[in-house]
Every structure is written in structure tokens, then in C-alpha cells.
Design a protein around this motif. Structure first.
Motif, PDB file in Angstrom:
ATOM      1  N   PHE A 207       0.824  -1.178   0.003  1.00 35.32           N
ATOM      2  CA  PHE A 207      -0.019  -0.061   0.037  1.00 35.32           C
ATOM      3  C   PHE A 207       0.968   1.281  -0.080  1.00 35.32           C
ATOM      4  O   PHE A 207       0.821   2.342  -0.750  1.00 35.32           O
ATOM      5  N   TRP A 208       1.975   1.310   0.404  1.00 34.95           N
ATOM      6  CA  TRP A 208       2.883   2.511   0.892  1.00 34.95           C
ATOM      7  C   TRP A 208       3.548   2.581  -0.285  1.00 34.95           C
ATOM      8  O   TRP A 208       3.704   3.684  -0.699  1.00 34.95           O
ATOM      9  N   ASN A 209       4.126   1.442  -1.062  1.00 42.64           N
ATOM     10  CA  ASN A 209       4.638   1.710  -2.213  1.00 42.64           C
ATOM     11  C   ASN A 209       3.723   2.267  -3.086  1.00 42.64           C
ATOM     12  O   ASN A 209       4.117   3.151  -4.059  1.00 42.64           O
TER      13      ASN A 209
ATOM     14  N   GLU B   3      -7.584   1.818   4.288  1.00 43.43           N
ATOM     15  CA  GLU B   3      -6.697   2.330   3.263  1.00 43.43           C
ATOM     16  C   GLU B   3      -7.404   3.625   2.379  1.00 43.43           C
ATOM     17  O   GLU B   3      -6.462   4.357   2.283  1.00 43.43           O
ATOM     18  N   ALA B   4      -8.452   3.512   2.110  1.00 44.78           N
ATOM     19  CA  ALA B   4      -9.011   4.767   1.493  1.00 44.78           C
ATOM     20  C   ALA B   4      -9.195   5.831   2.384  1.00 44.78           C
ATOM     21  O   ALA B   4      -8.924   6.836   1.898  1.00 44.78           O
ATOM     22  N   LEU B   5      -9.445   5.656   3.777  1.00 42.98           N
ATOM     23  CA  LEU B   5      -9.476   6.794   4.529  1.00 42.98           C
ATOM     24  C   LEU B   5      -8.215   7.426   4.735  1.00 42.98           C
ATOM     25  O   LEU B   5      -7.919   8.348   4.980  1.00 42.98           O
ATOM     26  N   VAL B   6      -7.172   6.481   4.876  1.00 44.29           N
ATOM     27  CA  VAL B   6      -5.759   7.110   4.997  1.00 44.29           C
ATOM     28  C   VAL B   6      -5.314   7.909   3.728  1.00 44.29           C
ATOM     29  O   VAL B   6      -4.841   8.958   3.790  1.00 44.29           O
TER      30      VAL B   6
ATOM     31  N   VAL C   5      -6.947   9.099  -9.181  1.00 40.72           N
ATOM     32  CA  VAL C   5      -7.098   8.177 -10.408  1.00 40.72           C
ATOM     33  C   VAL C   5      -7.229   6.983 -10.387  1.00 40.72           C
ATOM     34  O   VAL C   5      -6.497   6.128  -9.728  1.00 40.72           O
ATOM     35  N   TYR C   6      -8.062   6.414 -11.217  1.00 47.01           N
ATOM     36  CA  TYR C   6      -8.463   4.825 -11.060  1.00 47.01           C
ATOM     37  C   TYR C   6      -8.595   4.418 -12.470  1.00 47.01           C
ATOM     38  O   TYR C   6      -8.076   3.350 -13.235  1.00 47.01           O
ATOM     39  N   ASP C   7      -9.545   5.196 -13.286  1.00 47.80           N
ATOM     40  CA  ASP C   7      -9.963   4.458 -14.535  1.00 47.80           C
ATOM     41  C   ASP C   7      -8.785   4.499 -15.545  1.00 47.80           C
ATOM     42  O   ASP C   7      -8.871   3.419 -16.403  1.00 47.80           O
TER      43      ASP C   7
ATOM     44  N   LYS D 292       0.886   0.865 -10.307  1.00 48.06           N
ATOM     45  CA  LYS D 292      -0.272   0.449  -9.567  1.00 48.06           C
ATOM     46  C   LYS D 292      -0.396   1.444  -8.377  1.00 48.06           C
ATOM     47  O   LYS D 292       0.461   1.612  -7.598  1.00 48.06           O
ATOM     48  N   LEU D 293      -1.322   2.391  -8.762  1.00 43.55           N
ATOM     49  CA  LEU D 293      -1.480   3.494  -7.891  1.00 43.55           C
ATOM     50  C   LEU D 293      -2.365   3.096  -6.739  1.00 43.55           C
ATOM     51  O   LEU D 293      -2.921   2.040  -6.668  1.00 43.55           O
ATOM     52  N   ALA D 294      -2.485   4.033  -5.612  1.00 44.57           N
ATOM     53  CA  ALA D 294      -3.105   3.791  -4.532  1.00 44.57           C
ATOM     54  C   ALA D 294      -4.446   3.371  -4.634  1.00 44.57           C
ATOM     55  O   ALA D 294      -5.139   2.641  -4.120  1.00 44.57           O
TER      56      ALA D 294
END
Length: 294
Positions: free
Chosen positions: A68-70, A268-271, A229-231, A246-248
């Protein structure tokens, strides 16, 4: 009695305008946010009818989740480069398209068009460009950059992501900068030129200070958009090669829906939201401070 009726009428008139927006804001933002925070304290897998309270276990898992942090580190690098590129290009184009060149209205519409294309479609279009079109150019122009698909190498794949994002969002920020340039008093510019100021001095001493509000808004919007960004990430690279892009947001999706760890994914989404909010609000605070000084 008449004063009470007037106050009541004023209240209901006010609520007729504010009420619907407040209800939608509460339903779309507040309730999901509160429920999402509650889910971070459970072990729900996204499917089961029951969930168990686990307290801060999900947050402890986030702190020790190296992947996740990467992905968060990649997101920050990607966002920083993209935000700088988006705003420099948008500012330069806005300056050009408010200088009175021919066809500037047509060019404004043309530069804004990429923002109207959905992120998934945009990603697939550029995937074809990088994988097929650019490679076919190599047979005519034997340049190293066209030798193989940009999406096949970790470094060039991230560069491709940044290029597509910049191409997509520059047109939107362009309109904000155009509004800022148009709002600069022309008599102020003419007075500076009459006093002998060069165009560079006029831009540095007059245009830039008066453009600070537009810069603050554009930076805020571009930071928040690139950070989540995801899409485009999904359709252009799917996080590859070797998870190098692979982004967050994609990592969180995989954690919640593919690994079925919804509570941990929500944590993780909240962080990620907290980090994004801290960066965006800090930028806004510094920008507003600069605006007051200007």
C-alpha cells in the motif's frame, strides 16, 4: 405577528434553495463517509451478511502493508509531476489563447475536448497509440522512443500515464486560467506599457499576482483529481508492468474487492483521503496566503 410571518417566509424561501442541496450532500457524502468509517472498524469482506468489530486492527494492518505504501509513493510522484505539467501547459496555453490570435475560440474548444472523454475510453485509446501507432512509426522514423511500446517498461509506462493525464486535464485547467487572464483589468496593463514596462515585466509584476486565485483553484483541482485516479490507470496499464504503475486507488480496489478485505480496504481509502486532503489544504492555505500578500 407580521414580523414573525416575514421571518418564517424568509426561512422557507431560504430552505427551498438550500434544502435540496443539503439533503443530497447529506445522503451522498455524509452518510457514506460515516458508514465507511464504521466499516474500517470491522472485518467485513464485502459479501457476508454479518460483520465483526475488530477495532483498530485494520489501521494497524495499513501501517504494515508495504504494498500500500509503495503504491502511495508512486501516487505522490505521479501526482507531483502531473500537476506541474498540467498547470504549466494550461497556463501557457491560456496566455496564448487570450493574446488575440486567430481562431482562439476554436482552439479553446479543441483543447477542452479531451476532458469530455471518459477515463476508461481515454486509456484504451492511448493504449492503442502507445502499443500500435508509436511502434509502427519506428519503421519510418528509427528513433529509440518508438522502438517498443512504452507500456512494456516500468519507467516509460509511468511516463505514459503522466502524458495521458496531462493531455486530459490541461484543457479543463485551461478554462480556469483563461477566466483569470480575462479578469485582469486592461487599463492596468495599458498603464504599465505606457510607463515603459516590457511584456515580461507586465507578466511578472501584474499578471502573475492577479492570477494567484486561478492558480490556487487549478492546483487544488489537479491535485485531487490525479491523486484518486483509477479509470485511466485501469484501462491504460492495469497497474503493470510488474505493478510499477499500480497507484493507490487501484491497490485499494484490489484489497477490497479482489482480496475481499473490505474493512482493510476502506481503512486504506480513509488514509489516502487524509493524505490527499492534507496536501490539498496545505497548498490552498499557502496559495491563499500568497494571494493576500499579492
Amino acid at each position: 405577528m407580521s414580523q414573525n410571518m416575514h421571518a418564517s417566509r424568509k426561512f422557507w424561501l431560504y430552505m427551498s434553495f438550500v434544502g435540496p442541496a443539503a439533503v443530497f450532500f447529506f445522503l451522498v457524502f455524509v452518510i457514506p463517509l460515516v458508514y465507511g468509517i464504521y466499516l474500517t472498524l470491522t472485518d467485513w469482506d464485502g459479501i457476508a451478511a454479518q460483520m465483526h468489530f475488530v477495532g483498530s486492527a485494520n489501521y494497524l494492518s495499513v501501517l504494515t502493508d508495504g504494498s500500500f505504501w509503495n503504491s502511495m509513493g508512486r501516487t505522490i510522484v505521479y501526482s507531483c509531476i502531473s500537476v506541474i505539467a498540467i498547470n504549466l501547459i494550461a497556463f501557457g496555453l491560456a496566455y496564448l489563447l487570450t493574446s488575440g490570435i486567430k481562431g482562439q475560440n476554436f482552439l479553446r474548444a479543441g483543447f477542452f475536448t479531451p476532458n469530455l472523454i471518459g477515463g476508461l475510453i481515454l486509456g484504451y485509446i492511448w493504449q492503442f497509440m502507445f502499443s500500435r501507432v508509436f511502434v509502427s512509426i519506428f519503421s519510418h522514423i528509427p528513433a529509440t522512443i518508438f522502438q517498443r511500446s512504452w507500456l512494456s517498461s516500468p519507467h516509460t509506462a509511468m511516463a505514459a500515464m503522466i502524458i495521458v493525464t496531462t493531455w486530459q486535464y490541461s484543457g479543463y485547467m485551461l478554462l480556469i486560467y483563461i477566466a483569470g487572464f480575462v479578469g485582469i483589468p486592461k487599463d492596468l496593463l495599458e498603464a504599465a506599457r505606457i510607463d515603459g514596462a516590457s511584456e515580461q515585466v507586465v507578466t511578472r509584476k501584474i499578471r502573475l499576482p492577479l492570477m494567484v486565485p486561478s492558480i490556487v483553484i487549478s492546483l487544488f483541482l489537479s491535485i485531487t483529481r490525479t491523486f484518486k485516479v483509477y479509470d485511466v490507470n485501469l484501462s491504460l496499464t492495469a497497474g503493470g508492468p510488474y505493478d510499477s504503475t499500480k497507484l493507490a486507488a487501484m491497490h485499494i480496489y484490489s484489497k477490497a474487492f479482489e482480496e475481499q478485505k473490505y474493512g482493510e480496504g476502506q481503512a486504506e481509502a480513509l488514509v489516502m483521503f487524509a493524505i490527499m486532503a492534507a496536501i490539498a489544504l496545505t497548498q490552498t492555505y499557502l496559495g491563499k496566503k500568497r494571494e493576500q500578500e499579492a
